[in-house]
Scaffold this motif. Sequence first.
Motif, PDB file in Angstrom:
ATOM      1  N   ALA A   1      12.744  12.987  11.965  1.00 28.38           N
ATOM      2  CA  ALA A   1      13.142  14.344  12.517  1.00 28.38           C
ATOM      3  C   ALA A   1      14.360  14.406  11.546  1.00 28.38           C
ATOM      4  N   LEU A   2      15.168  13.737  11.362  1.00 24.44           N
ATOM      5  CA  LEU A   2      16.241  14.099  10.227  1.00 24.44           C
ATOM      6  C   LEU A   2      15.990  14.399   8.891  1.00 24.44           C
ATOM      7  N   THR A   3      14.894  13.671   8.891  1.00 25.05           N
ATOM      8  CA  THR A   3      14.385  13.784   7.224  1.00 25.05           C
ATOM      9  C   THR A   3      13.797  15.122   7.170  1.00 25.05           C
ATOM     10  N   ILE A   4      13.026  15.617   8.030  1.00 27.83           N
ATOM     11  CA  ILE A   4      12.230  16.929   8.165  1.00 27.83           C
ATOM     12  C   ILE A   4      13.363  17.835   8.103  1.00 27.83           C
ATOM     13  N   LEU A   5      14.537  17.674   8.912  1.00 32.33           N
ATOM     14  CA  LEU A   5      15.188  18.857   9.273  1.00 32.33           C
ATOM     15  C   LEU A   5      16.063  19.036   7.758  1.00 32.33           C
ATOM     16  N   GLN A   6      16.610  17.975   7.164  1.00 26.27           N
ATOM     17  CA  GLN A   6      17.328  17.841   5.997  1.00 26.27           C
ATOM     18  C   GLN A   6      16.464  18.666   4.809  1.00 26.27           C
ATOM     19  N   LYS A   7      15.232  18.241   4.678  1.00 20.88           N
ATOM     20  CA  LYS A   7      14.424  18.942   3.652  1.00 20.88           C
ATOM     21  C   LYS A   7      14.202  20.378   3.939  1.00 20.88           C
ATOM     22  N   ASN A   8      13.794  20.840   5.181  1.00 23.90           N
ATOM     23  CA  ASN A   8      13.756  22.096   5.457  1.00 23.90           C
ATOM     24  C   ASN A   8      15.144  22.880   5.410  1.00 23.90           C
ATOM     25  N   LEU A   9      16.226  22.453   5.576  1.00 25.62           N
ATOM     26  CA  LEU A   9      17.571  22.815   5.415  1.00 25.62           C
ATOM     27  C   LEU A   9      17.848  23.234   4.070  1.00 25.62           C
ATOM     28  N   GLU A  10      17.642  22.305   3.270  1.00 28.98           N
ATOM     29  CA  GLU A  10      17.796  22.455   1.655  1.00 28.98           C
ATOM     30  C   GLU A  10      16.861  23.503   1.036  1.00 28.98           C
ATOM     31  N   ARG A  11      15.619  23.514   1.759  1.00 22.00           N
ATOM     32  CA  ARG A  11      14.530  24.627   1.399  1.00 22.00           C
ATOM     33  C   ARG A  11      15.224  25.871   1.510  1.00 22.00           C
ATOM     34  N   VAL A  12      15.661  25.811   2.881  1.00 19.76           N
ATOM     35  CA  VAL A  12      16.005  27.439   3.337  1.00 19.76           C
ATOM     36  C   VAL A  12      17.357  27.836   2.664  1.00 19.76           C
ATOM     37  N   LYS A  13      18.296  26.934   2.457  1.00 15.53           N
ATOM     38  CA  LYS A  13      19.455  27.147   1.748  1.00 15.53           C
ATOM     39  C   LYS A  13      19.086  27.754   0.067  1.00 15.53           C
ATOM     40  N   TYR A  14      17.964  26.890  -0.518  1.00 11.51           N
ATOM     41  CA  TYR A  14      17.687  27.220  -1.709  1.00 11.51           C
ATOM     42  C   TYR A  14      16.930  28.540  -2.068  1.00 11.51           C
ATOM     43  N   ASP A  15      16.071  28.760  -1.044  1.00 11.47           N
ATOM     44  CA  ASP A  15      15.250  30.327  -0.943  1.00 11.47           C
ATOM     45  C   ASP A  15      16.379  31.370  -0.753  1.00 11.47           C
ATOM     46  N   ARG A  16      17.174  31.052   0.012  1.00 11.62           N
ATOM     47  CA  ARG A  16      18.377  32.187   0.231  1.00 11.62           C
ATOM     48  C   ARG A  16      19.217  32.330  -0.945  1.00 11.62           C
ATOM     49  N   VAL A  17      19.489  31.411  -1.618  1.00 14.55           N
ATOM     50  CA  VAL A  17      20.863  31.429  -2.333  1.00 14.55           C
ATOM     51  C   VAL A  17      20.574  31.210  -3.853  1.00 14.55           C
ATOM     52  N   HIS A  18      19.334  30.887  -4.224  1.00  9.06           N
ATOM     53  CA  HIS A  18      18.871  30.247  -5.681  1.00  9.06           C
ATOM     54  C   HIS A  18      19.476  31.687  -6.574  1.00  9.06           C
ATOM     55  N   HIS A  19      19.227  32.577  -6.254  1.00 12.63           N
ATOM     56  CA  HIS A  19      19.564  33.885  -7.222  1.00 12.63           C
ATOM     57  C   HIS A  19      21.134  34.024  -7.394  1.00 12.63           C
ATOM     58  N   LEU A  20      21.860  33.448  -6.611  1.00 10.89           N
ATOM     59  CA  LEU A  20      23.371  33.530  -6.566  1.00 10.89           C
ATOM     60  C   LEU A  20      23.755  32.659  -7.770  1.00 10.89           C
ATOM     61  N   ASN A  21      22.948  31.809  -8.219  1.00 10.06           N
ATOM     62  CA  ASN A  21      23.536  30.805  -9.171  1.00 10.06           C
ATOM     63  C   ASN A  21      24.447  29.524  -8.659  1.00 10.06           C
ATOM     64  N   LEU A  22      24.199  29.143  -7.281  1.00 15.56           N
ATOM     65  CA  LEU A  22      24.941  28.130  -6.533  1.00 15.56           C
ATOM     66  C   LEU A  22      24.165  26.758  -6.294  1.00 15.56           C
ATOM     67  N   LYS A  23      24.858  25.778  -6.419  1.00 10.60           N
ATOM     68  CA  LYS A  23      23.946  24.759  -6.014  1.00 10.60           C
ATOM     69  C   LYS A  23      24.074  24.190  -4.374  1.00 10.60           C
ATOM     70  N   ASN A  24      23.446  23.577  -3.983  1.00  9.27           N
ATOM     71  CA  ASN A  24      23.530  23.207  -2.417  1.00  9.27           C
ATOM     72  C   ASN A  24      25.038  22.974  -1.784  1.00  9.27           C
ATOM     73  N   SER A  25      25.671  22.101  -2.632  1.00 10.24           N
ATOM     74  CA  SER A  25      27.014  21.720  -2.167  1.00 10.24           C
ATOM     75  C   SER A  25      27.775  22.698  -2.463  1.00 10.24           C
ATOM     76  N   GLU A  26      27.486  23.453  -3.547  1.00 16.51           N
ATOM     77  CA  GLU A  26      28.397  24.729  -3.568  1.00 16.51           C
ATOM     78  C   GLU A  26      28.620  25.777  -2.219  1.00 16.51           C
ATOM     79  N   VAL A  27      27.202  25.920  -2.024  1.00 19.85           N
ATOM     80  CA  VAL A  27      26.789  26.883  -0.737  1.00 19.85           C
ATOM     81  C   VAL A  27      27.997  26.453   0.423  1.00 19.85           C
ATOM     82  N   LEU A  28      27.875  25.299   0.601  1.00 19.65           N
ATOM     83  CA  LEU A  28      28.555  24.497   1.983  1.00 19.65           C
ATOM     84  C   LEU A  28      30.318  24.819   1.680  1.00 19.65           C
ATOM     85  N   VAL A  29      30.476  24.503   0.521  1.00 20.09           N
ATOM     86  CA  VAL A  29      31.980  24.710  -0.034  1.00 20.09           C
ATOM     87  C   VAL A  29      32.289  26.141   0.091  1.00 20.09           C
TER      88      VAL A  29
END
Length: 166
Positions: free
Chosen positions: A17-45
């Motif tokens: 469950a944690l693996t699936i959640l993490q994968k999907n969370l990263e995909r959702v973050k990427y889909d929403r913010v990839h056009h902003l030129n931010l890495k996943n860690s930068e989004v959280l920061v």
Amino acid sequence: MERDGIIIGGFVHLSTALTILQKNLERVKYDRVHHLNLKNSEVLVMYLFYDNPEGLSAEQLSRECQLDRSLISRSLRSLSSKKLITCPRPSESKRRYGSKLVLTEEGKRLGALLKQYAKEVEAFLNVGIPREELLIMYKTLDTLCERFELLNRESRALKTAKKEEE
């Protein structure tokens, strides 16, 4: 516990469950913010900076994000080069890791957008789940994190003790 006709234990269920959640969370973050030129860690920061307008130090970010200090440092350098964060007291930069950093005006605009994205995702995910259950889930996740950290500390202590015996 049974899933798709396969009997699985709690540990395997949690791990999967944690693996699936993490994968999907990263995909959702990427889909929403990839056009902003931010890495996943930068989004959280950026999100944490937005919620803490008085500023945060790299040390505070590392603790809150549970990310390695080197990854936080790289994220801060990148965000600084993109002119999204700044150090309001440049004289503090000598003790950089403890210096407070804040969002620039552009960073605040981007932070507001990230906050809106997060609210939209959270609202979608929370549909049909009573608030009381959400609070229990978050409390349970916090407890699991604490227990895993304790287990890891105990494991490291045992390894150290074994090495010292040799």
